[in-house]
Write a protein that holds these residues in place. Structure first.
Motif, PDB file in Angstrom:
ATOM      1  N   ASP A   1      36.692  80.879  26.398  1.00  0.00           N
ATOM      2  CA  ASP A   1      37.133  79.615  26.447  1.00  0.00           C
ATOM      3  C   ASP A   1      36.559  78.712  27.614  1.00  0.00           C
ATOM      4  O   ASP A   1      37.390  77.788  28.319  1.00  0.00           O
TER       5      ASP A   1
ATOM      6  N   GLN B   1      43.632  87.731  27.501  1.00  0.00           N
ATOM      7  CA  GLN B   1      43.358  87.721  26.229  1.00  0.00           C
ATOM      8  C   GLN B   1      43.513  89.295  25.872  1.00  0.00           C
ATOM      9  O   GLN B   1      42.993  89.916  26.468  1.00  0.00           O
TER      10      GLN B   1
ATOM     11  N   GLN C   1      47.150  85.807  23.836  1.00  0.00           N
ATOM     12  CA  GLN C   1      47.098  85.379  25.571  1.00  0.00           C
ATOM     13  C   GLN C   1      47.760  84.890  25.617  1.00  0.00           C
ATOM     14  O   GLN C   1      48.959  84.959  25.663  1.00  0.00           O
TER      15      GLN C   1
END
Length: 255
Positions: A152, A205, A226
């Motif tokens: 991410d 995560q 997460q």
């Protein structure tokens, strides 16, 4: 097939199963072992956190197939010994709570209400929560260093694991298994991944992928969690009706 879907959901939530089929994994990497040890130390003082979960289950038997998608989120306050978790499928939303050493699992319609069970006192309370349970999975498995990986848009350190059925069994949540028979189920494959913040060593995560078979049917599941909001002010509120005459022997219709 419904029972196999339930079984694979349970296993993917670290509920354990029968035998493991496959070659023994290679020995752990020393660097990966050190990373897991640092992760364990980093979460030891954590007082609160939040989590989001995504799980996909696919099962097939006798030419038929079924898929289940589960989304969820929750919050944990370790000092208060309270946890809330909400899971949602296409047609059901289920809330569950832990208050001290009592766990309340929401029952699906048409029954409603909650089933109550005791939480084990033999280990620290936090080990009953998702974050600590995932790190414990890696502590008891062969682990491997995979280096830096962008997740991410952020840099993380990735460690993978090859947990055995015995490992899953050793940290299973026994409260989840009482109503679903797992006799005869075989864990054919299980892999896990853990992404760590390189600065804090805290988990960002985790992912667990499993495949099991039972009486000619097969099912696979991927569960991703997460972890956020470390040590942010977290109040876990429990509705009063949770305590109203809960089921003592599990949710009706769960067998």
């Amino acid at each position: 097939m419904r029972r196999l879907v339930l079984a694979v959901c349970l296993v993917s939530l670290l509920a354990g199963c029968g035998t493991f089929i496959g070659d023994s994994p290679p020995p752990s990497d020393e660097r990966a072992v050190a990373a897991v040890e640092e992760a364990n130390r980093s979460i030891a003082p954590v007082d609160a956190y939040r989590f989001e979960m995504d799980m996909h289950v696919a099962a097939s038997a006798d030419g038929q197939s079924r898929t289940v998608q589960v989304d969820g989120d929750g919050a944990v306050n370790v000092s208060a010994k309270r946890m809330r978790a909400t899971s949602q499928t296409q047609d059901q939303t289920v809330d569950s709570y832990v208050d001290g050493y009592r766990a309340y699992q929401g029952c699906q319609e048409p029954w409603g209400g909650y089933a109550v069970e005791n939480v084990s006192r033999t280990e620290p309370w936090a080990t009953a929560t998702p974050l600590h349970r995932q790190v414990l999975l890696f502590e008891r498995s062969n682990v491997y260093w995979r280096g830096n990986e962008t997740l991410d848009g952020n840099r993380t350190v990735l460690v993978t694991a090859s947990p055995s059925a015995d490992t899953l069994e050793s940290i299973m949540d026994r409260r989840r298994t009482g109503d679903v028979g797992l006799d005869g189920a075989s864990l054919e494959n299980a892999t896990a991944r853990l992404w760590l913040d390189p600065e804090t060593n805290r988990p960002v995560q985790s992912e667990l992928r499993i495949r099991i078979s039972q009486r000619g049917a097969t099912a696979t599941a991927t569960i991703t969690v997460q972890y956020t909001g470390y040590d942010e002010p977290t109040r876990v509120s429990i509705p009063p009706d949770v305590y109203d005459d809960p089921y003592q022997l599990g949710c009706p219709g769960a067998g």
